[in-house]
Every structure is written in C-alpha cells, then in structure tokens.
Design a protein around this motif. Sequence first.
Motif, PDB file in Angstrom:
ATOM      1  N   LEU A   1      21.927 -11.188 -12.911  1.00  0.00           N
ATOM      2  CA  LEU A   1      23.156 -11.076 -13.701  1.00  0.00           C
ATOM      3  C   LEU A   1      22.848 -11.446 -15.139  1.00  0.00           C
ATOM      4  O   LEU A   1      22.385 -12.550 -15.418  1.00  0.00           O
ATOM      5  CB  LEU A   1      24.225 -12.013 -13.134  1.00  0.00           C
ATOM      6  N   ASP A   2      23.088 -10.516 -16.050  1.00  0.00           N
ATOM      7  CA  ASP A   2      22.961 -10.770 -17.481  1.00  0.00           C
ATOM      8  C   ASP A   2      24.364 -11.021 -18.011  1.00  0.00           C
ATOM      9  O   ASP A   2      25.176 -10.103 -18.142  1.00  0.00           O
ATOM     10  CB  ASP A   2      22.307  -9.570 -18.171  1.00  0.00           C
ATOM     11  N   TYR A   3      24.672 -12.290 -18.299  1.00  0.00           N
ATOM     12  CA  TYR A   3      26.025 -12.742 -18.619  1.00  0.00           C
ATOM     13  C   TYR A   3      26.279 -12.578 -20.114  1.00  0.00           C
ATOM     14  O   TYR A   3      25.607 -13.188 -20.932  1.00  0.00           O
ATOM     15  CB  TYR A   3      26.182 -14.205 -18.196  1.00  0.00           C
ATOM     16  N   ALA A   4      27.265 -11.746 -20.476  1.00  0.00           N
ATOM     17  CA  ALA A   4      27.560 -11.419 -21.875  1.00  0.00           C
ATOM     18  C   ALA A   4      26.321 -10.790 -22.503  1.00  0.00           C
ATOM     19  O   ALA A   4      25.732 -11.316 -23.446  1.00  0.00           O
ATOM     20  CB  ALA A   4      28.045 -12.633 -22.651  1.00  0.00           C
TER      21      ALA A   4
ATOM     22  N   ALA B   1      27.127  -7.936 -17.420  1.00  0.00           N
ATOM     23  CA  ALA B   1      28.496  -8.421 -17.624  1.00  0.00           C
ATOM     24  C   ALA B   1      28.743  -8.561 -19.118  1.00  0.00           C
ATOM     25  O   ALA B   1      28.005  -9.268 -19.809  1.00  0.00           O
ATOM     26  CB  ALA B   1      28.690  -9.758 -16.931  1.00  0.00           C
ATOM     27  N   GLU B   2      29.780  -7.890 -19.608  1.00  0.00           N
ATOM     28  CA  GLU B   2      30.028  -7.856 -21.055  1.00  0.00           C
ATOM     29  C   GLU B   2      31.524  -7.973 -21.338  1.00  0.00           C
ATOM     30  O   GLU B   2      32.326  -7.217 -20.788  1.00  0.00           O
ATOM     31  CB  GLU B   2      29.477  -6.554 -21.630  1.00  0.00           C
TER      32      GLU B   2
ATOM     33  N   VAL C   1      20.567 -15.712 -13.126  1.00  0.00           N
ATOM     34  CA  VAL C   1      21.557 -15.453 -14.170  1.00  0.00           C
ATOM     35  C   VAL C   1      20.913 -15.756 -15.512  1.00  0.00           C
ATOM     36  O   VAL C   1      20.304 -16.814 -15.697  1.00  0.00           O
ATOM     37  CB  VAL C   1      22.823 -16.319 -13.996  1.00  0.00           C
ATOM     38  N   VAL C   2      21.036 -14.817 -16.430  1.00  0.00           N
ATOM     39  CA  VAL C   2      20.536 -15.015 -17.791  1.00  0.00           C
ATOM     40  C   VAL C   2      21.726 -15.035 -18.737  1.00  0.00           C
ATOM     41  O   VAL C   2      22.568 -14.130 -18.721  1.00  0.00           O
ATOM     42  CB  VAL C   2      19.559 -13.891 -18.199  1.00  0.00           C
ATOM     43  N   MET C   3      21.797 -16.084 -19.538  1.00  0.00           N
ATOM     44  CA  MET C   3      22.833 -16.199 -20.570  1.00  0.00           C
ATOM     45  C   MET C   3      22.094 -16.409 -21.881  1.00  0.00           C
ATOM     46  O   MET C   3      21.781 -17.535 -22.273  1.00  0.00           O
ATOM     47  CB  MET C   3      23.760 -17.376 -20.251  1.00  0.00           C
TER      48      MET C   3
END
Length: 237
Positions: free
Chosen positions: A44-47, A67-68, A106-108
Amino acid sequence: MDDWIDYYDSTHTIYASKLHRDLHFQLIAKDIIGYIASPDAVVLDYACGEALSAAKVAEACGQLILAEPAPGVRGRLIARFAPNTKIRVRSLDDVRKMAEKSVDLVVMNSVAQYMTAAELDAAFAIIKRLLRPGGRLVVGDILRPEVGMPRDVIALLQFAARHGFLRDALIGLVATALSDYRQLRTKVGLQRYSEAEIVAKLAAAGFTASRAHSNIGHNPWRMTFVARHALRLPPAG
C-alpha cells in the motif's frame, strides 16, 4: 492537509522539468522496491501522488494499492494504470474500509510533513490495523527541525547536477520561490520531527521503529523510518 491536497491537485510547478519529475519517481520506486520482502506481497502506497513509476513497483509485488486523497490525481492514476491488473487505485476513505491484516508493506513517503500531528496519528492507527503481524510500515522523507530549506535546495541542485538538469533546476527554484507552493509553505507550514519524536509517535501508535540508513528519494538530510508491530509481552507472573 486539505490546502496541500488542493495544491497537488492543481497544475503546479514543483518539478523543474519532465526529466526531474521522471527521475524523482523512478528513484522513489527503486527505493520502495528495496523494502518489498516477497513477490507475493500486498503493498500500500499511502498518499502516493502521481506515482509515475508504480508499474515498476507492481512488478516486484503481488498487488500494489495506490491510495491518493486528491481526486484529480486519483483520476489520472486510474486512467494511467487501468490496464495493469496488479495495481488498484483507492481513496483514503476506501483504505479505512480495507480488511484488517490485509497488507504486508505500507509506504508513506513525503506525506507526514503535510499532515497535522493528529492526522498523522489517525493514519498510523489505520495502517496498524491493516498491517499483517509480520508487515512493515516505511515512513519516508521526514523533515528534521534543525534542517531548513537551504539544505533542500542543495539536495535538489546536487541531484540535478548528477542527472543533467542543473539549468532547469535553477530556473525551477526561481519559479518555485514565486509560486503558490512557497506562499502555501509560508502560510500553512510543514511538520518537522526529530528522530526521537517520530519514533515516540510510532510507539504511541503501537509500533517499534528505527531510522533507516538512507532516506527514500534524493534528499539525504531527510529521514526514513521502518516500523513494525510492537511485540506484546506476556503478563508477569
């Protein structure tokens, strides 16, 4: 965060040139791939922003969820990656409804600075619910309190010199200084955290975290952290 979402959903001048933009996303994709532990992993690439090199990340995992929050950017992501069956585009509201323990990584990246402290806490809580027990959260591009904009400028110019767009970078810096970005940065500001502060913030959310040896992306004066579910010790006695 709403002001920044509106900015990135507009036609902005944050990149000095097409080459700068493309290299930026290629480098981020390469760094993210380095954190993928399995070819079957759900990431999951968050924003995520424009995520121009997301197809490369998708090649290295089982499924990539982009996710954007910005609706215009999200629409472009859907159009760009519609043929790729390994990529799914979601809103942050969609992410909140995802199944518990359904994500491995998850990457933020370059997100925390645009969020209030409360917004970041809420995001960490959502991510903790989504991560599988052995999963990891990577929080990249954290701005440090003692490092100001001059270091960002130096990092950009060094990156530009290495890759052949120094002239464009110099012109871009002038344009940025006169742009809505500079005005918004002055008006709203960016959140900064020391190493101890971000580790403590992650600990409060139920993670154990440590600083990575290198930051995601081109700026060596910013920080990346790798977090995992905190181990629950059995009760004494």
